[in-house]
Design an enzyme around this catalytic site. Structure first.
Site: not given
Ligand code: ADP
Length: 454
Positions: A116, A200, A235, A237
């Site tokens: 990432k 972040e 986190h 879906k």
């Molecule tokens: P994964 O690869 O585990 O699915 P992601 O980076 O796609 O992780 O993030 C999954 C979820 O986590 C996002 O859809 C959101 O709900 C939450 N999330 C991730 N980063 C942030 C952020 N900087 N601020 C708020 N929520 C976040």
């Protein structure tokens, strides 16, 4: 391609076998010992045991075992599905070395998007706005605290190789930040074998919007609009919607354009998804999933484009427009609205604890506009504790979002599953909730709505 091995199990393995069968390509399945009686095994033309003596999940991660089987069965290509080896660059490289086509992106793209931090750097280089963050790994808690001083709380501490909602910690103060760093790092190491961590700004109440991309080997690339995957638990879906409702058309288009810009910039090939968080009319890149996703189904329903078949054809070197007959970007259809519910064998009244056992009764809904993709969703099958608890994906498509909501309600009501507990009562509460129906749900909707859990 005459024969393809699917290095996966459950619903996605069956989904891919179906696409291959329709293309007149032979199918080879693999199964772990614990999946001996699983339905995916019987849906392939031939199926072989892998990872004998290994733990259940590790069987599907047995790179050399799968490569050896592929050679023995003389397959031309491997489709990795999602999860397991789908983003594993070492596996994709081994396929290449053995002259087996990996149905997915190039090694170079797996390298960028498997991490990432690298993905974020690629997005920034392509001129896409991403969430203010460390933009590189942090190596100690001090750096996390420095970041918090600069940007303010709350912050989120994430594993570079994270996935499936794991390896992430939100922190509201110094103590949580220090603790979060240590926990995220050890979780990352045990879950992903790598302890690179980045930080972040935590975006409050965002929507999770993602854009489906298809690119071919000739430089053609299109997006198939967006999905709203804001309805999440931990986190992860739970319910997905396409297209996003309740968002200004120009913002939707801008997000799709940004996704396309990034994937054009890196010369992306095959299917991939660019994910964003959206809050206060601002969108921020979070990551790219360089593979087919669980929720690709709803994009298929609104566009009429078979994404898995497109993946296979792209891997055969076909042209997106001339051979696969996908229209030019401006003419890609967008028909009505679609919703997907992930039906799992989890008990919503017992903190979503996975239930196991024999399915005594399984009666599923049907009719116009309903699509079901099941793994072991059949009467008489046994749900084991060894794998993911996804039982069946229920998708609906209808002229408007509110029609789709009613159709989903009807579909969920029609299910009769006995012998194992499922999350259907919870999903019905989500679908009937006025916040969901208004299209306003953000990623905190489930956590902040206790009435969903009764
Ligand atoms: P994964 O690869 O585990 O699915 P992601 O980076 O796609 O992780 O993030 C999954 C979820 O986590 C996002 O859809 C959101 O709900 C939450 N999330 C991730 N980063 C942030 C952020 N900087 N601020 C708020 N929520 C976040």
């Amino acid at each position: 391609m005459k024969k393809v091995l699917v290095a996966n199990r459950g619903e996605i393995a069956i989904r891919i076998f179906r696409a291959l069968a329709e293309l007149g390509i032979g199918t080879v399945g693999i199964y772990a010992q614990e999946d001996e009686g699983s339905v995916h095994r019987f849906k392939a033309d031939e199926a072989y045991l892998v990872g004998s003596g290994k733990k259940p999940i590790e069987a599907y991660l047995d790179i050399e075992g799968i490569i050896a089987l592929s050679k023995e069965a003389q397959v031309d290509a491997i489709h990795p599905g999602y999860g397991f080896l789908s983003e594993n660059i070492h596996f994709a490289r081994r396929c290449q070395e053995e002259g087996i086509k990996f149905i997915g992106p190039d090694l170079h793209h797996l390298d960028i998007f498997g991490d990432k931090i690298k993905a974020k750097q690629a997005a920034i280089a392509a001129g896409i706005q991403s969430i203010p963050g460390s933009d590189g790994p942090v190596s100690n808690a001090e750096e996390v605290l420095d970041f918090a001083v600069q940007y303010g709380y709350p912050i989120i501490i994430k594993a570079a190789l994270g996935g499936g909602g794991r390896g992430m910690r939100v922190a509201h103060n110094d103590e949580e930040a220090k603790d979060g760093f240590i926990r995220a790092r050890s979780e990352a190491l045990s879950a992903f074998g790598d302890d690179h961590i980045y930080v972040e700004k935590y975006i409050q109440n965002p929507k999770h919007i993602e854009v489906q991309i298809l690119g071919d080997e000739h430089g053609n690339i299109v997006h198939l609009y967006e999905r709203d995957c804001s309805v999440q638990r931990r986190h992860q879906k739970v319910v997905e919607v396409a297209p996003c409702i309740n968002m200004a058309d120009d913002l939707r288009q801008e997000i799709c354009q940004a996704a396309l810009q990034l994937m054009q910039h890196v010369g992306y090939v095959n299917a991939g998804t660019v994910e964003f968080l959206v809050a206060d009319d601002q969108y921020y890149f979070i990551e790219v999933n360089p593979r087919v996703q669980v929720e690709h189904t709803i994009t298929e329903m609104i566009t009429g484009i078979d994404i898995v078949q497109a993946q296979i054809k792209i891997a055969q070197g076909q042209d997106l427009h001339k051979d696969i007959h996908i229209p030019e970007q401006a003419n890609i259809p967008l028909i009505g609205a679609a919703i997907q519910c992930r039906i799992t064998t989890e008990d919503p009244l017992n903190n979503f604890f996975p239930d196991t056992g024999k399915i005594n009764t399984y009666r599923s809904p049907g009719g116009f506009g309903i699509r079901l993709d099941a793994g072991n969703g059949f009467q008489g099958t046994v749900v084991s504790p060894f794998f993911d608890s996804l039982l069946v994906k229920a998708c609906v498509q209808a002229p408007t979002f509110s029609d789709a909501v009613r159709k989903m309600e009807r579909a969920l009501t029609e299910f009769r599953i006995r012998g194992v507990k499922t999350n259907i009562p919870f999903l019905r509460n989500v679908i009937q909730n006025p916040i969901f129906a208004s299209g306003e749900a953000t990623t905190t909707f489930i956590d902040e709505t206790p009435s969903l859990f009764v």
